[in-house]
Design a protein around this motif. Structure first.
Motif, mmCIF file in Angstrom:
data_model
loop_
_atom_site.group_PDB
_atom_site.id
_atom_site.type_symbol
_atom_site.label_atom_id
_atom_site.label_comp_id
_atom_site.label_asym_id
_atom_site.label_seq_id
_atom_site.Cartn_x
_atom_site.Cartn_y
_atom_site.Cartn_z
ATOM 1 N N GLN A 186 0.832 -1.202 0.000
ATOM 2 C CA GLN A 186 0.000 0.000 0.000
ATOM 3 C C GLN A 186 0.867 1.254 0.000
ATOM 4 O OE1 GLN A 186 -0.321 -2.418 2.399
ATOM 5 N NE2 GLN A 186 -2.241 -3.405 1.860
ATOM 6 N N GLY A 187 1.959 1.221 0.740
ATOM 7 C CA GLY A 187 2.875 2.353 0.783
ATOM 8 C C GLY A 187 3.542 2.600 -0.559
ATOM 9 N N ARG A 188 3.954 1.524 -1.230
ATOM 10 C CA ARG A 188 4.567 1.676 -2.552
ATOM 11 C C ARG A 188 3.573 2.250 -3.549
ATOM 12 N NH1 ARG A 188 6.996 -3.081 -0.745
ATOM 13 N NH2 ARG A 188 5.510 -4.385 -1.847
ATOM 14 N N GLU A 189 2.316 1.845 -3.445
ATOM 15 C CA GLU A 189 1.272 2.411 -4.317
ATOM 16 C C GLU A 189 1.125 3.914 -4.069
ATOM 17 O OE1 GLU A 189 -0.642 1.211 -6.793
ATOM 18 O OE2 GLU A 189 0.335 -0.740 -6.688
ATOM 19 N N GLN A 190 1.165 4.306 -2.810
ATOM 20 C CA GLN A 190 1.037 5.714 -2.434
ATOM 21 C C GLN A 190 2.224 6.532 -2.978
ATOM 22 O OE1 GLN A 190 0.682 6.203 1.804
ATOM 23 N NE2 GLN A 190 -0.061 8.297 1.619
ATOM 24 N N ILE A 191 3.412 5.977 -2.891
ATOM 25 C CA ILE A 191 4.610 6.648 -3.414
ATOM 26 C C ILE A 191 4.526 6.759 -4.932
ATOM 27 C CG2 ILE A 191 7.123 6.490 -3.662
ATOM 28 C CD1 ILE A 191 7.012 4.876 -0.936
ATOM 29 N N ALA A 192 4.136 5.672 -5.590
ATOM 30 C CA ALA A 192 3.996 5.680 -7.052
ATOM 31 C C ALA A 192 2.983 6.731 -7.491
ATOM 32 C CB ALA A 192 3.589 4.295 -7.551
ATOM 33 N N ALA A 193 1.868 6.825 -6.774
ATOM 34 C CA ALA A 193 0.838 7.817 -7.104
ATOM 35 C C ALA A 193 1.373 9.239 -6.930
ATOM 36 C CB ALA A 193 -0.392 7.608 -6.233
ATOM 37 N N ALA A 194 2.187 9.456 -5.907
ATOM 38 C CA ALA A 194 2.763 10.790 -5.678
ATOM 39 C C ALA A 194 3.705 11.185 -6.814
ATOM 40 C CB ALA A 194 3.494 10.817 -4.337
ATOM 41 N N PHE A 195 4.551 10.244 -7.277
ATOM 42 C CA PHE A 195 5.441 10.542 -8.403
ATOM 43 C C PHE A 195 4.642 10.769 -9.684
ATOM 44 C CE2 PHE A 195 9.009 8.987 -5.832
ATOM 45 C CZ PHE A 195 10.005 9.873 -6.209
ATOM 46 N N MET A 196 3.587 9.994 -9.890
ATOM 47 C CA MET A 196 2.759 10.163 -11.081
ATOM 48 C C MET A 196 2.062 11.522 -11.059
ATOM 49 S SD MET A 196 1.814 9.051 -13.975
ATOM 50 C CE MET A 196 2.109 7.306 -14.115
ATOM 51 N N THR A 197 1.542 11.916 -9.908
ATOM 52 C CA THR A 197 0.841 13.191 -9.786
ATOM 53 C C THR A 197 1.783 14.374 -9.992
ATOM 54 O OG1 THR A 197 -0.759 12.236 -8.252
ATOM 55 C CG2 THR A 197 -0.541 14.624 -8.228
ATOM 56 N N LYS A 198 2.945 14.317 -9.364
ATOM 57 C CA LYS A 198 3.863 15.456 -9.405
ATOM 58 C C LYS A 198 4.653 15.551 -10.703
ATOM 59 C CE LYS A 198 7.292 17.875 -6.630
ATOM 60 N NZ LYS A 198 8.004 17.881 -5.337
ATOM 61 N N TYR A 199 5.152 14.415 -11.204
ATOM 62 C CA TYR A 199 6.049 14.429 -12.356
ATOM 63 C C TYR A 199 5.508 13.718 -13.599
ATOM 64 C CZ TYR A 199 9.542 15.753 -8.845
ATOM 65 O OH TYR A 199 10.240 16.381 -7.846
ATOM 66 N N GLY A 200 4.430 12.962 -13.466
ATOM 67 C CA GLY A 200 3.938 12.172 -14.589
ATOM 68 C C GLY A 200 4.844 10.985 -14.886
ATOM 69 N N VAL A 201 5.562 10.512 -13.867
ATOM 70 C CA VAL A 201 6.517 9.412 -14.012
ATOM 71 C C VAL A 201 5.950 8.163 -13.345
ATOM 72 C CG1 VAL A 201 8.803 8.624 -13.307
ATOM 73 C CG2 VAL A 201 8.496 10.965 -14.090
ATOM 74 N N ASP A 202 5.949 7.060 -14.089
ATOM 75 C CA ASP A 202 5.428 5.798 -13.570
ATOM 76 C C ASP A 202 6.556 4.995 -12.922
ATOM 77 O OD1 ASP A 202 4.159 3.407 -13.041
ATOM 78 O OD2 ASP A 202 3.178 3.287 -15.001
#
Length: 83
Positions: free
Chosen positions: A49-65
């Motif tokens: 769940q934490g990794r999903e949250q981190i991935a979502a933060a990078f996607m939101t801020k930078y558009g990076v998957d």
């Protein structure tokens, strides 16, 4: 009136990419940083769940998957917690 003893501060985790790299067509620059708020003091990189949250933060801020790039590990991310 609010009783300050009952207020729980949730930790803020900061994740920063260690190196520049391209993986699976995803370009990651060194120094990209996101912050994630968690309910516990355990590192979010250590649970799905934490990794999903981190991935979502990078996607939101930078558009990076970061998930597609396979960079959701301590080998690629520096982490620190502030309260």
């Amino acid at each position: 009136m609010i009783n300050k003893k009952n207020i729980y501060k949730m930790p803020i985790w900061k994740f920063t990419t260690k190196t520049k790299r391209t993986c699976n067509g995803v370009v990651i620059e060194k120094g990209m940083t996101v912050e994630v708020v968690t309910p516990t003091s355990s590192n979010p990189l250590n649970n799905p769940q934490g990794r999903e949250q981190i991935a979502a933060a990078f996607m939101t801020k930078y558009g990076v998957d970061m998930k597609k790039a396979g960079n959701l590990t301590s080998g690629y991310l520096d982490s620190s917690m502030s309260k």
